[in-house]
Design an enzyme around this catalytic site. Structure first.
Site, PDB file in Angstrom:
ATOM      1  N   ASP A  45       7.602   1.278   7.449  1.00 50.39           N
ATOM      2  CA  ASP A  45       8.873   2.013   7.482  1.00 50.39           C
ATOM      3  C   ASP A  45      10.061   1.062   7.275  1.00 50.39           C
ATOM      4  O   ASP A  45       9.991  -0.122   7.623  1.00 50.39           O
ATOM      5  CB  ASP A  45       9.003   2.733   8.835  1.00 50.39           C
ATOM      6  N   ASN A  59       7.105  13.930   4.094  1.00 53.58           N
ATOM      7  CA  ASN A  59       7.955  13.226   3.115  1.00 53.58           C
ATOM      8  C   ASN A  59       8.297  14.084   1.886  1.00 53.58           C
ATOM      9  O   ASN A  59       9.188  13.730   1.116  1.00 53.58           O
ATOM     10  CB  ASN A  59       7.326  11.893   2.665  1.00 53.58           C
TER      11      ASN A  59
END
Ligand code: IPE
Ligand code: IPE
Ligand code: MG
Length: 252
Positions: free
Chosen positions: A27, A75
């Site tokens: 991330d 996502n």
């Protein structure tokens, strides 16, 4: 195999105390790029380079299984252009890096709802799996279009259908049986879960498989997760005491 001593840490990686399975929530690519005034996609590209280095280091160290979260079922809610860019990356990496991964004896594996991905991607993923299926080194698993709750729900449906079909009775549904029906059926449980970027959450990744994982969070963005940072995570792991609900050492 040992890392060279660096001046920051006096300890070395103990090859006998390595996690069998390390999983990474990669991330912070977007924030890394924004900090530099670059588009988010530049962060994903830089993250890809770090990923390749991390694969090489884990494999050289003798880690048996490495997994990464590359694209979550959540996502899809990102802007279309970013989703399209992320969809292109696996194709690019397979084209560019497959020969190297093959030579390094790495076995490529994918989890997630792969059937729902574009045809060219499915083709590439299956090609990478096929090309490396005889390899006996580290299993490298990419989670793409993956969400843990969907995985668990899907598994529950498969098992329910087996019961309806009369090939299974509910009493035979043990936790071992359930684990064998998950997308990670070939993998050991995760020993160490690493998340970069300072966020302290799991974001729907491998919920079943991390029941007893050691968790490691770092403020570094994924494109900054160098070999030195990986070494820090592994050193911290080997200094943790895993108790699994029992007692250890002099407390016994
Ligand atoms: C991780 O980086 C990569 C993916 C989720 C695909 P992000 O894109 O989430 O980067 P941040 O968290 O916005 O900085
Ligand atoms: C988790 O990162 C998913 C991947 C790394 C692929 P996100 O950036 O999507 O997670 P949230 O939104 O911070 O929970
Ligand atoms: Mg993020």
């Amino acid at each position: 195999m040992f890392f060279k001593r660096n001046n920051k840490s006096k300890q070395e990686i103990d090859s006998h105390k390595l996690p069998q399975h390390v999983a990474f929530i990669m991330d912070g690519n977007g924030r890394w790029a924004r900090r530099r005034g670059l588009p988010r996609t530049a962060g994903h590209n830089e993250g890809g380079k770090i990923l390749l280095k991390t694969i090489k280091t884990c494999n050289d160290l003798g880690i048996k299984a490495m997994s990464v979260f590359a694209f979550s079922t959540e996502n899809w809610s990102r802007p279309k252009a970013e989703v399209e860019h992320l969809m292109k990356l696996p194709n690019e990496y397979i084209d560019k890096y497959l020969p190297m991964l093959k030579d390094a004896n790495i076995k490529m594996n994918f989890i997630g709802f792969i059937d729902d991905l574009p045809d060219d991607m499915k083709k590439n993923i299956n090609y990478a799996i096929e090309e490396t299926k005889a390899n006996t080194g580290m299993i490298f698993t990419t989670a793409f279009n993956y969400g843990s709750r969907d995985e668990i729900t899907h598994t529950a449906k498969v098992i329910a259908q087996e019961c309806l079909d009369g090939v299974l009775i509910p009493n035979e549904i043990t936790k071992e049986y359930f684990a064998k029906k998950l997308m990670t059926h070939d993998l050991p449980d995760v020993d160490l879960l690493v998340r970069t970027s300072g966020e302290l959450r799991i974001s729907n990744y491998l919920l079943w498989q991390i029941s007893y994982s050691e968790l490691y969070f770092t403020n570094k963005y994924w494109p900054e997760f160098t070999e030195k940072e990986l070494k820090k995570a592994l050193l911290e792991y080997q200094n943790r005491q895993r108790r699994y609900g029992g007692l250890k050492g002099e407390e016994k």
